[in-house]
Design a protein around this motif. Structure first.
Motif, short mmCIF file in Angstrom:
data_model
loop_
_atom_site.label_atom_id
_atom_site.label_comp_id
_atom_site.label_asym_id
_atom_site.label_seq_id
_atom_site.Cartn_x
_atom_site.Cartn_y
_atom_site.Cartn_z
N GLY A 257 -13.34 -1.75 11.90
CA GLY A 257 -14.01 -0.48 11.61
C GLY A 257 -13.16 0.51 10.84
O GLY A 257 -13.66 1.27 10.02
N ASP A 258 -11.85 0.53 11.09
CA ASP A 258 -10.98 1.52 10.45
C ASP A 258 -10.30 0.99 9.20
O ASP A 258 -9.85 1.77 8.37
CB ASP A 258 -9.86 1.97 11.42
N VAL A 259 -10.19 -0.32 9.10
CA VAL A 259 -9.34 -0.86 8.03
C VAL A 259 -10.11 -1.81 7.10
O VAL A 259 -10.30 -1.52 5.92
CB VAL A 259 -8.10 -1.55 8.63
N GLY B 188 -5.87 4.21 11.35
CA GLY B 188 -6.68 3.86 12.52
C GLY B 188 -6.16 2.60 13.19
O GLY B 188 -5.27 1.93 12.67
N ASP B 189 -6.72 2.27 14.35
CA ASP B 189 -6.25 1.10 15.09
C ASP B 189 -7.28 -0.02 15.13
O ASP B 189 -6.97 -1.12 15.56
CB ASP B 189 -5.93 1.48 16.55
N HIS B 190 -8.53 0.26 14.69
CA HIS B 190 -9.59 -0.74 14.77
C HIS B 190 -9.54 -1.57 13.49
O HIS B 190 -9.87 -1.06 12.41
CB HIS B 190 -10.94 -0.02 14.91
N LEU C 174 -7.03 10.80 10.48
CA LEU C 174 -6.58 10.10 11.68
C LEU C 174 -7.76 9.73 12.56
O LEU C 174 -8.62 10.57 12.84
CB LEU C 174 -5.65 11.01 12.50
N ASP C 175 -7.79 8.49 12.97
CA ASP C 175 -8.68 8.12 14.05
C ASP C 175 -8.11 8.76 15.32
O ASP C 175 -6.93 9.11 15.36
CB ASP C 175 -8.70 6.59 14.17
N MET C 176 -8.94 8.97 16.35
CA MET C 176 -8.39 9.59 17.55
C MET C 176 -7.92 8.57 18.59
O MET C 176 -6.72 8.43 18.83
CB MET C 176 -9.39 10.55 18.20
N ASP C 177 -8.86 7.82 19.18
CA ASP C 177 -8.50 6.95 20.31
C ASP C 177 -7.58 5.82 19.87
O ASP C 177 -7.91 5.07 18.94
CB ASP C 177 -9.77 6.35 20.94
N HIS C 178 -6.47 5.68 20.54
CA HIS C 178 -5.47 4.64 20.25
C HIS C 178 -4.76 4.85 18.92
O HIS C 178 -4.01 3.98 18.48
CB HIS C 178 -6.07 3.23 20.27
N THR C 179 -5.03 5.99 18.24
CA THR C 179 -4.29 6.27 17.01
C THR C 179 -3.53 7.58 17.20
O THR C 179 -2.35 7.56 17.55
CB THR C 179 -5.23 6.34 15.79
N LEU C 180 -4.22 8.71 16.99
CA LEU C 180 -3.56 9.99 17.27
C LEU C 180 -3.27 10.10 18.77
O LEU C 180 -2.19 10.51 19.19
CB LEU C 180 -4.44 11.15 16.81
MG LIG Z 1 -9.42 4.00 17.69
#
Ligand SMILES: [Mg+2]
Length: 456
Positions: A307-309, A302-304, A21-27
């Protein structure tokens, strides 16, 4: 909204052993508008205090609706763009003014934008909403006031970026969050409960965040610890907590893992194999090698979008999931627009035979030298005009359901937006919030639907 988790590619959770899990805006969900308003204010203050921008900009008010996820910032031209899936410009604002279709056509012809060009920035996460808004406001100010000379557009963009960087480094953003957690962070008991449920079913959950340890600890202490039943702290809940991970570099580079002493925050180089705990840095390669994991058994959420996807999908074979908090509104608005779309379709089904009849009459004139079709053609053209006058307000009505400046996030007209294309191409599944994922069974089987092609 019926479904809550949407699948672009088939994903069988039975096969997933590790969920990252990404943290900010995800978890951790933010009260986005509040946080972006704060970021906007802090950036403006830094521009005035550190970079000699005129004090008058302190009066600029944050406008949340002025930018949406997926927009592209043209730093040199001072524009905000919404692109089609092929990179064509579908909407454009220069400063705060919309560039109308006819002018846009002259300016850009049919140019496609290459977003890897460093003159462009993309709004990849909700953390960039305030950036884009402030950029547009300053471009507008530069164009409309003579009193203060503002730098060139691309310099303005660089200055805002450096103001934001400073704000992150000197703690001026995070200190405000720390003092007013409930204004900025959403606590969600059911998510914590459902994560514990997943763990009971044998899933290992880990955190992989670019935030540094102290901020990670702050948010997790606040949003996770109060609701734990089977665990004493988030440190036991999550198999690994990897902070300061420098995504997307984490996915393709080979930075070292540092072990964090959770009491003191002190870091030491990790010399042995990775074991459960709290870390800084590291790389996907060491992570999968040390744990002897098949990359296809890891799902990262993630939400980015980049960067995340996107980057993760290009570098690793981990499965991907995107959090898109705007999705809930978008799906609800799609439902609301269904009835209007039916009206448009019915008007179109009246319009098409008229167009065909006009075409037949013109052919008849050309091929059979008939000159007496003019009047009939004009009559039909005015019929079309009447139908168009009924159709355009309906299209406007649909647009108004969505963002007043930019419309939908995932589409532009009947085409997917560039952002929609990225979601579809790179995110195996997507959902509005992390709770939607954890509310489902840990053995869910997500199946993609048959996609229609032009000939279907
Ligand atoms: Mg994030």
């Amino acid at each position: 909204m019926k479904n809550k988790v949407f699948a672009n590619r088939t994903l069988n959770l039975k096969k997933i052993k590790y969920i990252g899990l990404d943290m900010d805006h995800t978890l951790i969900r933010y009260k986005t508008e509040n946080f972006e308003r704060l970021a906007h204010r802090v950036m403006v203050q830094k521009l005035v205090n550190n970079l000699d921008y005129p004090k008058s900009i302190l009066n600029l008010k944050f406008e949340y609706n002025r930018s949406i996820r997926g927009l592209v910032i043209d730093k040199v031209a001072g524009n905000l763009l919404k692109l089609s899936r092929f990179g064509g410009i579908k909407h454009c604002y220069h400063g705060l003014k919309e560039i109308e279709y006819s002018k846009r056509k002259k300016l850009f012809a049919d140019t496609f934008i290459d977003i890897s060009d460093p003159n462009f920035d993309t709004i990849d996460t909700n953390f960039s909403i305030s950036f884009a808004n402030l950029f547009s406001q300053l471009v507008e100010l530069k164009d409309t006031t003579e009193i203060h000379k503002l730098p060139e557009y691309n310099q303005i963009a660089d200055d805002i970026a450096s103001a934001l960087d400073t704000a992150h480094q000197d703690g001026s953003l995070k200190d405000v969050v720390r003092e007013n957690l409930s204004d900025y962070i959403i606590q969600d008991e059911s998510v914590v409960r459902d994560i514990e449920k997943f763990i009971k079913h044998g899933k290992k959950i880990f955190i992989l965040t670019n935030s540094e340890y102290p901020y990670t600890k702050l948010l997790l202490d606040y949003a996770i610890n109060p609701y734990l039943k089977d665990h004493s702290s988030w440190m036991d809940l999550f198999e690994f907590t990897i902070t300061g991970s420098r995504k997307p570099r984490f996915f393709y580079d080979s930075l070292r893992f540092m072990k964090i002493d959770t009491e003191t925050g002190q870091m030491t180089n990790l010399k042995s194999k990775l074991t459960p705990g709290v870390y800084q840095g590291g790389s996907a390669k060491v992570f999968t090698d040390d744990l002897n994991l098949d990359p296809g058994h890891i799902l990262y959420i993630g939400d980015h979008i980049y960067g995340d996807v996107v980057r993760l999908k290009k570098d690793c074979a981990w499965r991907t999931a995107l959090i898109l908090e705007e999705l809930e509104d978008e799906v609800n608005n799609n439902e609301k627009s269904e009835a209007i779309n039916k009206e448009i379709e019915s008007l179109m089904s009246q319009k098409i035979p008229v167009e065909k009849e006009i075409d037949r009459l013109i052919s008849d004139e050309i091929e059979n030298n008939h000159k007496n079709n003019k009047e009939k053609i004009n009559q039909l053209l005015s019929q079309i005009n009447e139908l168009d006058q009924k159709i355009s307000p309906l299209i406007e009505k649909i647009q108004k359901l969505y963002n007043p400046y930019w419309g939908e996030i995932m589409r532009t007209g009947i085409e997917e937006s560039y952002f929609g294309y990225q979601v579809e191409r790179f995110a195996d599944i997507y959902m509005a919030k992390i709770g939607d994922f954890f509310a489902e069974s840990p053995r869910s089987y997500y199946r993609s639907q048959k996609r229609l092609m032009a000939h279907d």
